[in-house]
Design a protein around this motif. Structure first.
Motif, PDB file in Angstrom:
ATOM      1  N   HIS A 285      47.671  36.696  89.804  1.00 17.59           N
ATOM      2  CA  HIS A 285      47.408  36.705  88.363  1.00 17.59           C
ATOM      3  C   HIS A 285      46.418  35.580  88.091  1.00 17.59           C
ATOM      4  CE1 HIS A 285      50.731  33.605  86.988  1.00 17.59           C
ATOM      5  NE2 HIS A 285      50.047  33.172  88.014  1.00 17.59           N
ATOM      6  N   THR A 286      45.662  35.701  87.002  1.00 13.25           N
ATOM      7  CA  THR A 286      44.622  34.709  86.732  1.00 13.25           C
ATOM      8  C   THR A 286      45.169  33.453  86.077  1.00 13.25           C
ATOM      9  OG1 THR A 286      44.100  35.742  84.600  1.00 13.25           O
ATOM     10  CG2 THR A 286      42.842  36.484  86.535  1.00 13.25           C
ATOM     11  N   ASP A 287      46.424  33.489  85.625  1.00 11.68           N
ATOM     12  CA  ASP A 287      47.047  32.337  84.967  1.00 11.68           C
ATOM     13  C   ASP A 287      46.287  31.957  83.702  1.00 11.68           C
ATOM     14  OD1 ASP A 287      49.214  30.568  84.941  1.00 11.68           O
ATOM     15  OD2 ASP A 287      48.011  28.935  85.768  1.00 11.68           O
ATOM     16  N   THR A 288      45.769  32.964  83.003  1.00 18.07           N
ATOM     17  CA  THR A 288      45.099  32.792  81.718  1.00 18.07           C
ATOM     18  C   THR A 288      45.969  33.428  80.638  1.00 18.07           C
ATOM     19  OG1 THR A 288      43.822  34.807  82.175  1.00 18.07           O
ATOM     20  CG2 THR A 288      42.779  32.691  82.699  1.00 18.07           C
TER      21      THR A 288
ATOM     22  N   VAL B  46      36.681  37.192  82.330  1.00 15.32           N
ATOM     23  CA  VAL B  46      36.137  37.406  83.679  1.00 15.32           C
ATOM     24  C   VAL B  46      34.879  36.563  83.875  1.00 15.32           C
ATOM     25  CG1 VAL B  46      35.137  39.108  85.264  1.00 15.32           C
ATOM     26  CG2 VAL B  46      37.150  39.704  83.906  1.00 15.32           C
ATOM     27  N   ARG B  47      34.030  36.509  82.859  1.00 17.32           N
ATOM     28  CA  ARG B  47      32.811  35.685  82.972  1.00 17.32           C
ATOM     29  C   ARG B  47      33.160  34.199  83.080  1.00 17.32           C
ATOM     30  NH1 ARG B  47      31.198  39.392  78.955  1.00 17.32           N
ATOM     31  NH2 ARG B  47      31.324  37.857  77.278  1.00 17.32           N
ATOM     32  N   ALA B  48      34.202  33.772  82.383  1.00 14.43           N
ATOM     33  CA  ALA B  48      34.629  32.369  82.480  1.00 14.43           C
ATOM     34  C   ALA B  48      35.176  32.056  83.870  1.00 14.43           C
ATOM     35  CB  ALA B  48      35.675  32.064  81.409  1.00 14.43           C
ATOM     36  N   ILE B  49      35.980  32.964  84.421  1.00 13.27           N
ATOM     37  CA  ILE B  49      36.508  32.763  85.771  1.00 13.27           C
ATOM     38  C   ILE B  49      35.362  32.731  86.774  1.00 13.27           C
ATOM     39  CG2 ILE B  49      37.967  33.771  87.575  1.00 13.27           C
ATOM     40  CD1 ILE B  49      39.674  34.966  85.298  1.00 13.27           C
ATOM     41  N   TYR B  50      34.397  33.592  86.582  1.00 12.66           N
ATOM     42  CA  TYR B  50      33.202  33.619  87.440  1.00 12.66           C
ATOM     43  C   TYR B  50      32.496  32.267  87.416  1.00 12.66           C
ATOM     44  CZ  TYR B  50      28.514  35.343  88.908  1.00 12.66           C
ATOM     45  OH  TYR B  50      27.301  35.547  89.521  1.00 12.66           O
ATOM     46  N   GLU B  51      32.264  31.730  86.230  1.00 11.56           N
ATOM     47  CA  GLU B  51      31.614  30.424  86.101  1.00 11.56           C
ATOM     48  C   GLU B  51      32.438  29.341  86.785  1.00 11.56           C
ATOM     49  OE1 GLU B  51      28.623  27.780  84.863  1.00 11.56           O
ATOM     50  OE2 GLU B  51      28.657  29.909  84.368  1.00 11.56           O
ATOM     51  N   TYR B  52      33.725  29.352  86.556  1.00  9.06           N
ATOM     52  CA  TYR B  52      34.635  28.356  87.131  1.00  9.06           C
ATOM     53  C   TYR B  52      34.643  28.432  88.652  1.00  9.06           C
ATOM     54  CZ  TYR B  52      39.354  26.517  88.277  1.00  9.06           C
ATOM     55  OH  TYR B  52      40.429  25.859  88.828  1.00  9.06           O
ATOM     56  N   HIS B  53      34.787  29.624  89.194  1.00 12.20           N
ATOM     57  CA  HIS B  53      34.823  29.774  90.649  1.00 12.20           C
ATOM     58  C   HIS B  53      33.464  29.494  91.283  1.00 12.20           C
ATOM     59  CE1 HIS B  53      38.580  32.640  90.813  1.00 12.20           C
ATOM     60  NE2 HIS B  53      38.865  31.420  90.366  1.00 12.20           N
ATOM     61  N   ALA B  54      32.418  30.088  90.714  1.00 13.65           N
ATOM     62  CA  ALA B  54      31.103  30.000  91.345  1.00 13.65           C
ATOM     63  C   ALA B  54      30.493  28.615  91.236  1.00 13.65           C
ATOM     64  CB  ALA B  54      30.160  31.026  90.731  1.00 13.65           C
ATOM     65  N   VAL B  55      30.679  27.959  90.091  1.00  9.55           N
ATOM     66  CA  VAL B  55      29.978  26.704  89.828  1.00  9.55           C
ATOM     67  C   VAL B  55      30.909  25.500  89.903  1.00  9.55           C
ATOM     68  CG1 VAL B  55      28.535  25.453  88.186  1.00  9.55           C
ATOM     69  CG2 VAL B  55      28.296  27.940  88.410  1.00  9.55           C
ATOM     70  N   THR B  56      31.970  25.478  89.106  1.00 10.27           N
ATOM     71  CA  THR B  56      32.876  24.325  89.116  1.00 10.27           C
ATOM     72  C   THR B  56      33.482  24.105  90.503  1.00 10.27           C
ATOM     73  OG1 THR B  56      33.448  24.756  86.794  1.00 10.27           O
ATOM     74  CG2 THR B  56      34.897  23.279  88.024  1.00 10.27           C
TER      75      THR B  56
END
Length: 364
Positions: free
Chosen positions: A203-206, A217-227
């Motif tokens: 689960h995404t825990d969101t 999904v776009r926020a998770i993408y930013e978090y995973h890819a960049v942060t």
């Protein structure tokens, strides 16, 4: 969260899905299904490009980075804040102006070696305060807005795409900015492909009741890819509460989600140390005390059933997973939860308790 590179990996080839593209995958009843028909549009073609594209607009993701603990302000109303630090995994906290107490950080789906991380819903806040664990270093945070930025146009398939009957939203259809996969002009996490062995549920825990899951999904993408510097979103697929399926990790330009034309799985970043040959599906929301919606559970079951049959896997089988990169083994069920691999609460107790039912339904 990916395994170390190995010289034996194969880079994806740009092949026509209408051509002869590799060996067929064995499925139940000894039938053969080729990767060429694994994905299709509603028109019945095996290539969404044949149906054309249409322009759709999505808000450009905006971010504000900060370093260290203490108070940070943003130039926009933040949807989420991603946090990462080195040191003790426990003891970090965040609070927004509307909070009366600290929110504990950590314990979510994502994990990093030698530290902690979290993605926290910000509720349109324009400021936040971070508390780091004692002795923590390299504290970094990123305020993320995926709803209010200027519009950016994407070429989206004109007709819905399907994975063997399961409709899904391709990366352009949820607004994936492919530039996020690049760092210093190079692909940050080059694609590597291995035979599928297992499927892991997360689960995404969101927050539940998400009004805009594509934005999440776009926020998770930013978090995973960049942060987290993974170079892409960590899951192969995501599923929202309405049962919509989203294509995750980039796997090439041929229109086959998650796999290459030979039926091998692209390595993603969802289960540290056990990613190669392990497909990750994340349900959007928090499933600790709340069950997934019927629509989400049905889509999860159908997707697992399709992928398992396509690859000749038994969802209920006990297997010994063998990491093709380093040879590390793990005794698991073909379909399991994140917690079967690592110390984590993911995919939430309620979802984890339903996995026996999901496995049985996917095997029928």
């Amino acid at each position: 969260m990916s395994e170390p590179p190995t010289p034996t990996h194969r880079r994806k080839r740009s092949l026509s899905r209408r051509g002869v593209i590799g060996a067929a995958a064995a499925v139940a009843g000894a039938a053969a299904v080729t990767p060429a028909v694994f994905a299709a549009t509603d028109s019945g073609t095996s290539d969404s490009a044949d149906s054309g594209t249409k322009p759709e607009q999505f808000p450009t993701t905006r971010t504000d980075a900060a370093t260290g603990a203490g108070t940070a302000t943003t130039s926009f109303a933040a949807s989420y804040v991603g946090v990462r630090w080195s040191g003790a995994a426990d003891g970090a906290g965040i609070r927004f102006p509307s909070d009366t107490s600290w929110r504990s950080l950590g314990g979510g789906c994502a994990s990093v070696d030698g530290g902690g991380t979290a993605l926290v819903a910000a509720g349109s806040a324009t400021a936040y305060e971070l508390k780091a664990p004692d002795g923590a270093t390299a504290v970094r945070s990123l305020a993320i807005d995926t709803t209010g930025g200027p519009d950016r146009t994407f070429k989206v398939p004109s007709e819905p795409t399907r994975v063997r009957g399961v409709r899904y939203l391709s990366r352009p259809a949820w607004g994936a900015d492919e530039s996020k996969r690049y760092k210093d002009g190079q692909v940050n996490s080059p694609e590597k492909y291995y035979a599928l062995q297992s499927i892991t549920v997360h689960h995404t825990d969101t927050p539940n009741g998400d009004p805009d899951p594509a934005a999440t999904v776009r926020a998770i993408y930013e978090y995973h890819a960049v942060t987290l510097d993974w170079g892409d979103i960590g899951y192969h697929f995501l599923i929202d509460e309405a049962g919509n399926v989203y294509e995750g990790r980039y796997s090439g330009d041929d229109g086959i989600p998650a796999f290459d034309p030979d039926g091998n799985l692209v390595t993603a970043f969802h289960t540290a140390g056990f990613n190669s040959g392990n497909l990750g599906i994340a349900l959007i929301g928090t499933l600790v005390d709340q069950a997934p919606t019927d629509a989400a559970k049905a889509s999860l079951t159908r997707l697992i059933k399709v992928i398992a049959r396509f690859n000749g896997l038994d969802p209920q089988a006990k297997i010994t997973y063998t990491n093709p990169v380093n040879g590390v083994t793990k005794d698991v069920t073909t379909v399991g939860g994140h917690r079967d691999w690592l110390q984590t609460d993911c995919p939430g107790q309620t979802m984890y308790d339903l996995l026996t039912e999901v496995r049985a339904a996917a095997s029928s």
